[in-house]
Scaffold this motif. Structure first.
Motif, short mmCIF file in Angstrom:
data_model
loop_
_atom_site.label_atom_id
_atom_site.label_comp_id
_atom_site.label_asym_id
_atom_site.label_seq_id
_atom_site.Cartn_x
_atom_site.Cartn_y
_atom_site.Cartn_z
N GLN A 58 0.82 -1.21 0.00
CA GLN A 58 0.00 0.00 0.00
C GLN A 58 0.85 1.27 0.00
OE1 GLN A 58 -2.47 -0.21 3.46
NE2 GLN A 58 -0.99 0.81 4.78
N LYS A 89 -1.97 -4.14 -0.16
CA LYS A 89 -2.98 -3.16 -0.54
C LYS A 89 -4.35 -3.64 -0.08
CE LYS A 89 -0.78 -1.31 -4.65
NZ LYS A 89 -0.85 -1.15 -6.10
N THR A 90 -5.12 -2.72 0.48
CA THR A 90 -6.45 -3.10 0.92
C THR A 90 -7.41 -3.16 -0.25
OG1 THR A 90 -6.90 -0.78 1.43
CG2 THR A 90 -6.13 -2.17 3.23
N ASN A 91 -7.20 -2.31 -1.25
CA ASN A 91 -8.02 -2.33 -2.45
C ASN A 91 -7.06 -2.25 -3.64
OD1 ASN A 91 -9.87 -2.14 -4.46
ND2 ASN A 91 -10.83 -0.25 -3.73
N PRO A 92 -6.73 -3.39 -4.25
CA PRO A 92 -5.74 -3.36 -5.34
C PRO A 92 -6.24 -2.65 -6.60
CG PRO A 92 -6.66 -5.56 -5.09
CD PRO A 92 -7.19 -4.73 -3.96
N TYR A 93 -7.54 -2.41 -6.71
CA TYR A 93 -8.08 -1.75 -7.91
C TYR A 93 -8.14 -0.24 -7.75
CZ TYR A 93 -9.42 -6.53 -8.79
OH TYR A 93 -9.39 -7.88 -8.96
N LEU A 94 -7.75 0.25 -6.60
CA LEU A 94 -7.80 1.68 -6.34
C LEU A 94 -6.76 2.45 -7.14
CD1 LEU A 94 -9.18 3.87 -4.64
CD2 LEU A 94 -7.46 3.46 -2.90
N TYR A 95 -5.60 1.89 -7.34
CA TYR A 95 -4.52 2.60 -8.01
C TYR A 95 -4.42 2.20 -9.44
CZ TYR A 95 -3.31 3.83 -3.29
OH TYR A 95 -3.35 4.31 -2.02
#
Length: 95
Positions: A58, A89-95
């Motif tokens: 993250q 990463k808590t949300n891998p689709y965020l970046y």
């Protein structure tokens, strides 16, 4: 002098075919061993590079100027394999 050279050439001629045969196979075997060693080393290096966890952390920014906000000096290097600050990463689709 020319007769001496001619005598040496005629004396060596029966041995040229076996010598060339051995030399040709030696060169071929050395080339194959060299290719095998290069491929083996490449696979070993690739396996080690795939252990670097930075892209899933993250704190990894995907920015070439600042790759990691916590430890930028070791980001994407072999030193980062066992990084103590790694957080998935808590949300891998965020970046």
């Amino acid at each position: 002098m020319l007769q001496l050279i001619s005598f040496l050439i005629h004396g060596i001629q029966p041995f040229l075919v076996p010598i060339c045969f051995v030399v040709a196979w030696t060169v071929t075997i050395l080339a194959v061993l060299s290719l095998w060693t290069a491929a083996r080393d490449s696979v070993t290096t690739a396996k080690q590079m795939h252990q670097i966890p930075c892209s899933g952390c993250q704190f990894f920014t995907d920015n070439y100027r600042l790759k990691c906000t916590v430890r930028p000096s070791i980001a994407n290097t072999e030193e980062a394999i066992h990084c103590l600050d790694y957080q998935p990463k808590t949300n891998p689709y965020l970046y």
